[in-house]
Scaffold this motif. Structure first.
Motif, PDB file in Angstrom:
ATOM      1  N   TYR A 257       0.891  -1.285  -0.009  1.00 18.89           N
ATOM      2  CA  TYR A 257       0.011   0.063  -0.234  1.00 18.89           C
ATOM      3  C   TYR A 257       1.068   1.111   0.009  1.00 18.89           C
ATOM      4  O   TYR A 257       1.758   1.400   0.824  1.00 18.89           O
ATOM      5  N   GLN A 258       0.587   2.050  -0.969  1.00 20.12           N
ATOM      6  CA  GLN A 258       1.172   3.331  -0.967  1.00 20.12           C
ATOM      7  C   GLN A 258       0.578   4.434  -0.283  1.00 20.12           C
ATOM      8  O   GLN A 258      -0.610   4.724  -0.177  1.00 20.12           O
ATOM      9  N   LEU A 259       1.347   5.093   0.824  1.00 22.74           N
ATOM     10  CA  LEU A 259       0.719   5.958   1.845  1.00 22.74           C
ATOM     11  C   LEU A 259       0.432   7.311   0.999  1.00 22.74           C
ATOM     12  O   LEU A 259       0.980   7.720   0.127  1.00 22.74           O
ATOM     13  N   SER A 260      -0.712   7.736   1.232  1.00 15.99           N
ATOM     14  CA  SER A 260      -1.532   8.888   0.247  1.00 15.99           C
ATOM     15  C   SER A 260      -1.276  10.130   0.944  1.00 15.99           C
ATOM     16  O   SER A 260      -1.405  10.885   0.300  1.00 15.99           O
ATOM     17  N   LEU A 261      -1.266  10.307   2.198  1.00 16.44           N
ATOM     18  CA  LEU A 261      -1.111  11.554   2.787  1.00 16.44           C
ATOM     19  C   LEU A 261       0.204  12.107   2.779  1.00 16.44           C
ATOM     20  O   LEU A 261       0.374  13.405   2.841  1.00 16.44           O
ATOM     21  N   LEU A 262       1.256  11.438   2.707  1.00 15.66           N
ATOM     22  CA  LEU A 262       2.431  12.016   2.713  1.00 15.66           C
ATOM     23  C   LEU A 262       2.973  12.322   1.397  1.00 15.66           C
ATOM     24  O   LEU A 262       2.265  12.099   0.293  1.00 15.66           O
ATOM     25  N   ASP A 263       3.945  13.638   1.528  1.00 18.74           N
ATOM     26  CA  ASP A 263       4.349  14.152   0.251  1.00 18.74           C
ATOM     27  C   ASP A 263       5.309  13.199  -0.649  1.00 18.74           C
ATOM     28  O   ASP A 263       5.429  13.308  -1.888  1.00 18.74           O
ATOM     29  N   SER A 264       6.156  12.781   0.294  1.00 20.49           N
ATOM     30  CA  SER A 264       7.118  11.493  -0.214  1.00 20.49           C
ATOM     31  C   SER A 264       6.353  10.141  -0.643  1.00 20.49           C
ATOM     32  O   SER A 264       5.446   9.963   0.061  1.00 20.49           O
ATOM     33  N   LEU A 265       7.148   9.579  -1.542  1.00 21.29           N
ATOM     34  CA  LEU A 265       6.446   8.200  -1.998  1.00 21.29           C
ATOM     35  C   LEU A 265       7.193   7.398  -0.851  1.00 21.29           C
ATOM     36  O   LEU A 265       8.290   7.082  -0.430  1.00 21.29           O
ATOM     37  N   ARG A 266       6.137   6.452  -0.101  1.00 17.00           N
ATOM     38  CA  ARG A 266       6.358   5.424   0.804  1.00 17.00           C
ATOM     39  C   ARG A 266       5.384   4.484   0.516  1.00 17.00           C
ATOM     40  O   ARG A 266       4.266   4.544   0.674  1.00 17.00           O
ATOM     41  N   VAL A 267       5.961   3.049   0.441  1.00 14.22           N
ATOM     42  CA  VAL A 267       5.044   1.953   0.127  1.00 14.22           C
ATOM     43  C   VAL A 267       5.279   1.011   1.363  1.00 14.22           C
ATOM     44  O   VAL A 267       6.379   1.046   1.701  1.00 14.22           O
ATOM     45  N   VAL A 268       4.318   0.471   2.186  1.00 15.51           N
ATOM     46  CA  VAL A 268       4.373  -0.278   3.038  1.00 15.51           C
ATOM     47  C   VAL A 268       3.860  -1.709   2.640  1.00 15.51           C
ATOM     48  O   VAL A 268       3.034  -1.789   1.778  1.00 15.51           O
ATOM     49  N   GLN A 269       3.926  -2.728   3.688  1.00 20.34           N
ATOM     50  CA  GLN A 269       3.272  -4.097   3.423  1.00 20.34           C
ATOM     51  C   GLN A 269       2.300  -4.172   4.341  1.00 20.34           C
ATOM     52  O   GLN A 269       2.491  -4.152   5.664  1.00 20.34           O
ATOM     53  N   LEU A 270       1.102  -4.485   3.974  1.00 21.74           N
ATOM     54  CA  LEU A 270       0.047  -4.711   4.952  1.00 21.74           C
ATOM     55  C   LEU A 270       0.205  -6.134   5.541  1.00 21.74           C
ATOM     56  O   LEU A 270       0.377  -7.041   4.746  1.00 21.74           O
ATOM     57  N   ALA A 271      -0.426  -6.436   6.635  1.00 31.38           N
ATOM     58  CA  ALA A 271      -0.557  -7.719   6.960  1.00 31.38           C
ATOM     59  C   ALA A 271      -1.838  -7.918   7.879  1.00 31.38           C
ATOM     60  O   ALA A 271      -2.088  -7.054   8.928  1.00 31.38           O
ATOM     61  N   ASP A 272      -2.737  -8.819   7.466  1.00 29.93           N
ATOM     62  CA  ASP A 272      -4.130  -8.632   7.831  1.00 29.93           C
ATOM     63  C   ASP A 272      -4.797  -7.499   7.975  1.00 29.93           C
ATOM     64  O   ASP A 272      -5.588  -7.178   8.857  1.00 29.93           O
ATOM     65  N   GLY A 273      -4.541  -6.735   7.096  1.00 27.36           N
ATOM     66  CA  GLY A 273      -5.373  -5.440   7.212  1.00 27.36           C
ATOM     67  C   GLY A 273      -4.977  -4.348   7.769  1.00 27.36           C
ATOM     68  O   GLY A 273      -5.460  -3.313   7.989  1.00 27.36           O
ATOM     69  N   LYS A 274      -3.482  -4.397   8.320  1.00 35.56           N
ATOM     70  CA  LYS A 274      -2.778  -3.436   9.230  1.00 35.56           C
ATOM     71  C   LYS A 274      -1.377  -3.226   8.816  1.00 35.56           C
ATOM     72  O   LYS A 274      -0.746  -3.970   8.215  1.00 35.56           O
TER      73      LYS A 274
END
Length: 304
Positions: free
Chosen positions: A55-72
């Motif tokens: 999931y790509q964080l949408s509120l940040l100005d910079s690009l950051r992709v995180v890995q969801l685990a069980d919806g969190k």
């Protein structure tokens, strides 16, 4: 005189005859039975994929992709400057948004960065070789109350309660519905309806022209409103496919009384736009009090 043995015989016979029996002749148990329960059903596979997607964080100005685990997802200590928490809500829908026969998934996902704000985004995941991949997102509101999310007819439908201009951050009161289309990989809101305190929908409906109509230097716009706007005046805006505003103006509504249903039928000048360009015209009801959007409908046209 009846003998003692005869009395005992009749007593035993009477007790046996009064014993409860089941319809099949077997004794009825006095132990209550537990009714059968339905076996738990697992979530659809696409829901599990979204809850464990990147999931790509949408509120940040910079690009950051995180890995969801069980919806969190959670990173950093609560209260620290780098804290971030992501939660996939229960609102997830699947459908074809690009009319290519391949279904996308829309989900409402919340982001929190340590403060009281919980920013909810409408997120689209595209099906890439059978795996749902983040594509784009649009902000819904900070701490909205979510009612419904669905995909039908190539559009996303969202029903939510968001903040009116005077609402405290904790407590939104403005119920609204809206549709989104996925255009050139981005979410465009195609209509927007708010509701009055007595639940009357404030809608705008463009009746003509329809999507895809070819136009030249002007276009006749005809439609209706459920509640006449302030001073019977609507706004229009013309955008290109990239969302750049090309021109703007106003048009008049004919209505029998203040706040009554009304109609509009006016010619809008398009201007010098290159042939073959797709444009989107939005008809808007803008609040005279604070400039917020009360209602909107739109149509996509092709300039000849």
């Amino acid at each position: 005189m009846v003998s003692r043995h005869t009395l005992i015989f009749f007593l035993i016979f009477f007790l046996i005859g009064c014993s409860p029996v089941s319809p099949t002749g077997t004794a009825v148990s006095s132990t209550p039975t537990t009714p059968p329960t339905d076996a738990p059903t697992s979530a659809p596979d696409y829901v599990a994929q979204i809850r464990n997607a990147q999931y790509q964080l949408s509120l940040l100005d910079s690009l950051r992709v995180v890995q969801l685990a069980d919806g969190k997802f959670e990173d950093g200590a609560p209260g620290s400057a780098d804290y971030v928490s992501v939660t996939v809500t229960d609102f997830i829908a699947r459908g074809d948004l690009t009319r290519d026969g391949v279904e996308e998934v829309a989900a409402l996902i919340a982001e929190n960065y340590g403060g009281t704000g919980v920013f909810v985004f409408l997120v689209v995941f595209a099906n890439v070789d059978g795996e749902f991949t983040y594509q784009t997102a649009a902000l819904v509101d900070d701490r909205p109350a979510l009612n419904a999310l669905s995909i039908e007819g190539g559009e996303i439908f969202l029903d939510a309660v968001t903040h009116d201009s005077e609402d405290p951050f904790c407590c939104p009161t403005l119920r609204n519905t809206r549709h989104y289309r996925l255009i050139n990989g981005q979410l465009d809101m195609t209509d927007y309806t708010t509701f009055t305190p007595d639940e009357r929908p404030r809608t705008i409906t463009i009746e003509s022209p329809v999507n895809g109509t070819e136009v030249f230097s002007s276009v006749q716009i005809r439609g209706a409103v459920a509640i006449a706007p302030f001073e019977n005046t609507l706004a229009y805006r013309i955008y290109d496919v990239g969302g750049v505003e090309l021109s703007a103006g106003s048009l008049m509504v004919t209505a029998p009384d203040l706040g009554a249903p009304g109609t509009f039928n006016e010619t809008i000048l398009i201007g010098n736009i290159l042939s073959g360009v797709t444009i989107r015209i939005e008809i808007q009801d803008i609040s005279a009090k604070d400039g917020s959007l009360l209602a909107m409908d739109s149509v996509e046209l092709v300039v000849k």
